[in-house]
Design a protein around this motif. Structure first.
Motif, PDB file in Angstrom:
ATOM      1  N   LYS A  42       0.832  -1.209   0.000  1.00 29.93           N
ATOM      2  CA  LYS A  42       0.000   0.000   0.000  1.00 29.93           C
ATOM      3  C   LYS A  42       0.864   1.256   0.000  1.00 29.93           C
ATOM      4  CE  LYS A  42      -3.885   2.159   2.437  1.00 29.93           C
ATOM      5  NZ  LYS A  42      -4.835   2.058   3.574  1.00 29.93           N
ATOM      6  N   GLN A  43       1.967   1.233   0.774  1.00 21.47           N
ATOM      7  CA  GLN A  43       2.854   2.394   0.841  1.00 21.47           C
ATOM      8  C   GLN A  43       3.848   2.413  -0.317  1.00 21.47           C
ATOM      9  OE1 GLN A  43       2.874   3.049   5.711  1.00 21.47           O
ATOM     10  NE2 GLN A  43       4.767   2.563   4.659  1.00 21.47           N
ATOM     11  N   LEU A  44       4.458   1.256  -0.606  1.00 20.10           N
ATOM     12  CA  LEU A  44       5.504   1.216  -1.626  1.00 20.10           C
ATOM     13  C   LEU A  44       4.968   1.542  -3.014  1.00 20.10           C
ATOM     14  CD1 LEU A  44       7.837  -1.784  -0.730  1.00 20.10           C
ATOM     15  CD2 LEU A  44       8.336   0.644  -0.664  1.00 20.10           C
ATOM     16  N   ASN A  45       3.770   1.084  -3.321  1.00 20.72           N
ATOM     17  CA  ASN A  45       3.222   1.335  -4.652  1.00 20.72           C
ATOM     18  C   ASN A  45       3.030   2.823  -4.914  1.00 20.72           C
ATOM     19  OD1 ASN A  45       2.213   0.106  -7.129  1.00 20.72           O
ATOM     20  ND2 ASN A  45       0.215   0.919  -6.527  1.00 20.72           N
ATOM     21  N   GLN A  46       2.785   3.596  -3.850  1.00 19.91           N
ATOM     22  CA  GLN A  46       2.633   5.046  -3.992  1.00 19.91           C
ATOM     23  C   GLN A  46       3.976   5.733  -4.236  1.00 19.91           C
ATOM     24  OE1 GLN A  46       0.720   6.254  -0.366  1.00 19.91           O
ATOM     25  NE2 GLN A  46      -1.258   5.369  -0.913  1.00 19.91           N
ATOM     26  N   LYS A  47       5.075   5.028  -3.910  1.00 21.40           N
ATOM     27  CA  LYS A  47       6.411   5.624  -4.049  1.00 21.40           C
ATOM     28  C   LYS A  47       7.120   5.211  -5.337  1.00 21.40           C
ATOM     29  CE  LYS A  47       6.899   5.752   0.981  1.00 21.40           C
ATOM     30  NZ  LYS A  47       7.662   5.322   2.167  1.00 21.40           N
ATOM     31  N   ASP A 316       7.849   0.291   5.423  1.00 23.15           N
ATOM     32  CA  ASP A 316       7.624  -0.164   4.047  1.00 23.15           C
ATOM     33  C   ASP A 316       7.950  -1.644   3.889  1.00 23.15           C
ATOM     34  OD1 ASP A 316       6.843   2.371   3.011  1.00 23.15           O
ATOM     35  OD2 ASP A 316       8.931   2.992   3.079  1.00 23.15           O
ATOM     36  N   VAL A 317       8.949  -2.103   4.615  1.00 21.63           N
ATOM     37  CA  VAL A 317       9.350  -3.512   4.570  1.00 21.63           C
ATOM     38  C   VAL A 317       9.690  -3.961   5.986  1.00 21.63           C
ATOM     39  CG1 VAL A 317      10.970  -5.210   3.624  1.00 21.63           C
ATOM     40  CG2 VAL A 317      10.290  -3.234   2.240  1.00 21.63           C
ATOM     41  N   LEU A 357      12.218  -1.277   7.478  1.00 22.87           N
ATOM     42  CA  LEU A 357      12.839  -0.431   6.459  1.00 22.87           C
ATOM     43  C   LEU A 357      11.844   0.631   6.002  1.00 22.87           C
ATOM     44  CD1 LEU A 357      15.249   0.053   4.516  1.00 22.87           C
ATOM     45  CD2 LEU A 357      14.192  -1.610   2.965  1.00 22.87           C
ATOM     46  N   TYR A 358      12.317   1.892   5.919  1.00 19.90           N
ATOM     47  CA  TYR A 358      11.463   3.017   5.533  1.00 19.90           C
ATOM     48  C   TYR A 358      12.120   3.770   4.376  1.00 19.90           C
ATOM     49  CZ  TYR A 358       9.982   2.248  10.413  1.00 19.90           C
ATOM     50  OH  TYR A 358       9.576   1.686  11.614  1.00 19.90           O
ATOM     51  N   PHE A 359      11.375   3.978   3.291  1.00 22.18           N
ATOM     52  CA  PHE A 359      11.856   4.798   2.179  1.00 22.18           C
ATOM     53  C   PHE A 359      11.217   6.175   2.297  1.00 22.18           C
ATOM     54  CE2 PHE A 359      12.342   0.454   0.529  1.00 22.18           C
ATOM     55  CZ  PHE A 359      13.665   0.502   0.119  1.00 22.18           C
ATOM     56  N   ASP A 360      11.864   7.056   3.030  1.00 22.74           N
ATOM     57  CA  ASP A 360      11.337   8.401   3.235  1.00 22.74           C
ATOM     58  C   ASP A 360      11.665   9.278   2.028  1.00 22.74           C
ATOM     59  OD1 ASP A 360      10.441   7.582   5.710  1.00 22.74           O
ATOM     60  OD2 ASP A 360      12.247   8.262   6.761  1.00 22.74           O
ATOM     61  N   LYS A 361      11.206  10.515   2.087  1.00 20.73           N
ATOM     62  CA  LYS A 361      11.412  11.451   0.979  1.00 20.73           C
ATOM     63  C   LYS A 361      12.897  11.701   0.722  1.00 20.73           C
ATOM     64  CE  LYS A 361      10.432  14.863  -1.923  1.00 20.73           C
ATOM     65  NZ  LYS A 361       9.823  14.616  -3.262  1.00 20.73           N
ATOM     66  N   ASP A 362      13.652  11.980   1.792  1.00 21.40           N
ATOM     67  CA  ASP A 362      15.047  12.383   1.618  1.00 21.40           C
ATOM     68  C   ASP A 362      16.060  11.382   2.162  1.00 21.40           C
ATOM     69  OD1 ASP A 362      14.270  12.746   4.222  1.00 21.40           O
ATOM     70  OD2 ASP A 362      15.476  14.552   4.539  1.00 21.40           O
ATOM     71  N   LYS A 363      15.585  10.259   2.704  1.00 23.94           N
ATOM     72  CA  LYS A 363      16.528   9.294   3.262  1.00 23.94           C
ATOM     73  C   LYS A 363      15.891   7.911   3.384  1.00 23.94           C
ATOM     74  CE  LYS A 363      15.351  10.514   8.052  1.00 23.94           C
ATOM     75  NZ  LYS A 363      15.844  11.072   9.316  1.00 23.94           N
TER      76      LYS A 363
END
Length: 672
Positions: A42-47, A316-317, A357-363
């Motif tokens: 749900k989160q990763l697909n938006q990124k 995210d993971v 694991l988090y894929f944030d905007k800047d890090k």
């Protein structure tokens, strides 16, 4: 009366339906699973930017000439905004990796499978699902709304080289029994012989056998080309050194017609194909067993709560790993038993780790929670991370440095932790001797004495990387392959660094350095100049010119330059780093951009220089910190990105795309 009877029948039917639904239990995760992962679709697909990702995936897959390309990977029929589940397990002879997807378009998904599998490969249909092998050990099964991908590796039982056992413990003597023994996969009773299914299976075996023979014949022809060329030229062509991974340049190699057709050793080929077919039947049966187990359940996975203790639903993971099973069981466990201190190591590795694991905007953020399986041992480990702070060491941190690593732990508790791991390690060969030695050391060096010598505060600062020419020996060969030794020089990166740690017993370390400077053997390289002790190799051909040692104001220094021991001018950001370094038991930082620039001399070819320029513009900065949280040791690692990507997930795809373009441009002929 009739109305009451009708209502009673309706209620009974509904209840019976519910009973059938709930009778299907969730599929339990295999007991030998050592790895479990959840991907928050749900989160990763938006990124994910599919407009960028699709062309890259298309370029990567179109090189496989035997498979048709799929143009739009965002429309494979898989529901990308749903949670995906992955897990891996292994025993002595079977290793599996399984992935569960949700399907939102069965027709589109089947089209995607047809584009992936081998041409002519038939899809097998079972009562509740269909499945096909898209590779020798990769199988995919699906129904209307679920799909499972299973990769299975099987190694035939062999005489155990790690112990006296004659046969692998996970399997019996015969291959068929090997599958039956593995209770994680054997879920159906043996069915009556069905000649129709057997005919289908035999036809698939024939296709598999023909494909294997075709591949081997092509490989034999390629190797014969190499042999002929080497016989004629005594070397590989410069334009095609890596003949193992390419078809060869037609202008470099003679035409294929000049060679006789490859003669295949039929007896050997027959035996080889027989083994492959046997293994294929076994992995196929294992995959079928797993599919049967899942599609006969309620299509939910029952995961042990211990695996989900540290899961953050907002990550995210999420990944769980059981290091205890990884190291202590299966073939790895048998290897460990050959080590003298295997019981100590077994206890030390008896732990698990969870990662969010988090894929944030800047890090990118990675949070790891480590936990030993024995609560008492975990308490001892946690106590190590509760040391005193030392602000003097933090003064060495500066913004111009490439990076630093700071440690503020309890040195005395580190000794107790080692003792605790020995205490519960079973009856090892040297257990009693080790316990006696540690008891003796605890008497001779009590906690107070240990704390004074090295309380557990230390820092390593990498200030910069300098270039230095060093001499090395290379070997050249003439036309007759006579070896000739040649002296050459090259530029290497030499670190300018400072390593320092706190002490409350300066006299002890001064006596250590004084002995090194006065001993007739060590004094040849170790001497004292002014307040500094120094180490220098007389040859001077090493990476380090000279190292300096000094004890000053309760700090022991080891550095590549004497000026490094002075407190550094700190900006606002470096003051914050210094503050954090005193706050956490472990912390550190690494500026990847400065590191790459310092390694510039190591990049020599045009391709390497292009890659260097790419990294110089795009690589970011790593920061981490470790502390005790509850019943675990938590480490957070952040990687800050430095380009214009939409987010940190697409950053990696963008970077890979640029590297891919560089590699592809090198393959194109240069226009003169």
């Amino acid at each position: 009366m009739k109305s009451i009877l009708l209502k009673t029948q309706t209620i009974t039917f509904v209840l019976f339906g519910f009973m059938l639904v709930f009778a299907q239990k969730s599929m339990k995760l295999p007991t030998d699973a050592v790895f479990y992962m959840e991907i928050n679709g749900k989160q990763l697909n938006q990124k994910i930017n599919w407009q960028k990702l699709n062309p890259l995936l298309h370029e990567l897959t179109k090189k496989d000439k035997e498979k048709s390309s799929w143009n739009d990977y965002s429309k494979t029929g898989i529901k990308y905004d749903a949670t995906q589940y992955h897990y891996a397990s292994f025993n002595d002879s079977i290793q599996t990796y399984t992935t569960h997807f949700i399907v939102d378009n069965k027709e589109k998904f089947q089209e995607f499978i047809n584009s992936t599998k081998k041409k002519g490969q038939e899809i097998s249909k079972k009562n509740s699902y269909s499945y096909v092998d898209i590779d020798d050990n990769v199988f995919v099964a699906w129904n209307n709304d679920r799909a499972v991908l299973s990769m299975v590796n099987y190694t035939k039982p062999y005489k155990d080289m790690w112990s006296n056992a004659a046969v692998d413990s996970a399997t019996t003597v015969t291959d068929s029994a090997a599958v039956a023994v593995d209770t994680a996969y054997a879920v159906e009773p043996e069915k009556a012989f069905d000649y129709k299914e057997e005919i289908i299976s035999l036809k698939q075996d024939i296709k598999y056998l023909k494909e294997s023979i075709r591949d081997n014949n092509k490989e034999i022809v390629r190797i014969q080309k190499d042999i002929k060329y080497l016989e004629k030229n005594h070397k590989y062509p410069k334009e095609n050194v890596d003949t193992q991974h390419s078809e060869g340049d037609p202008d470099v190699y003679p035409k294929e017609e000049e060679y006789a057709e490859a003669e295949v050793d039929s007896a050997y080929q027959k035996e080889l194909d027989s083994v492959r077919i046997e293994n294929f039947k076994i992995v196929k049966k294992i995959a079928e067993g797993r599919f049967d187990q899942y599609f006969s359940s309620n299509l939910e996975i029952d995961v042990p709560k211990t695996m989900l203790t540290f899961r953050d639903p907002h990550s995210d993971v999420y990944v769980y790993t059981d290091y205890g099973k990884m190291v202590n069981e299966g073939i790895y466990g048998k290897m460990m038993k050959q080590l003298e201190f295997w019981q100590f190591l077994r206890n030390a590795y008896n732990s698990d780790s969870s990662y969010n694991l988090y894929f944030d905007k800047d890090k990118v953020r990675l949070v790891n929670n480590y936990q030993h399986k024995d609560p008492e041992t975990q308490k001892t480990i946690s106590s190590v991370y509760k040391g005193k702070k030392n602000k003097k060491l933090a003064e060495l941190i500066n913004e111009k440095s490439i990076g630093y690593y700071v440690m503020n732990i309890n040195g005395a508790k580190s000794f107790d932790m080692m003792y605790s791991l020995l205490q519960d390690s079973g009856e090892g060969e040297y257990k009693k001797e080790m316990e006696l030695m540690m008891e003796t050391m605890k008497i001779v060096l009590d906690e107070e004495a240990i704390t004074k010598i090295a309380p557990g505060n230390g820092i390593f600062v990498l200030n910069e990387l300098k270039s230095k020419k060093v001499e090395y020996t290379d070997y050249e060969y003439d036309e007759d392959y006579n070896e000739k030794e040649v002296k050459k020089t090259k530029d290497v990166a030499v670190p300018n660094f400072t390593f320092a740690f706190a002490t409350e017993n300066e006299g002890y370390w001064n006596r250590v350095f004084n002995v090194l400077a006065t001993n007739k053997h060590t004094s040849k390289k170790f001497s004292k100049t002014g307040n500094f002790y120094s180490f220098k190799d007389a040859k001077g051909d090493g990476y380090m010119d000279q190292l300096y040692f000094i004890v000053k104001d309760g700090i022991v220094y080891l550095t590549s330059a004497t000026e490094n021991i002075m407190p550094q001018n700190q900006s606002d950001i470096s003051k914050q780093w210094a503050k954090d370094s005193s706050k956490y038991p472990l912390s550190g930082r690494l500026d990847m951009q400065k590191l790459v620039i310092g390694l510039e001399k190591e990049f020599k070819t045009p391709s390497e220089r292009k890659t260097l320029d790419l990294f110089r513009k795009n690589v970011g900065e790593v920061y981490f910190k470790t502390e005790v949280k509850g019943d675990s040791v938590e480490t957070e690692m952040d990687y800050k990105i430095k380009n214009s990507s939409e987010n940190s997930l697409m950053y990696f795809f963008d970077l890979f795309d640029e590297i891919f373009k560089i590699k592809e441009s090198e393959k194109k002929p240069q226009i003169l």
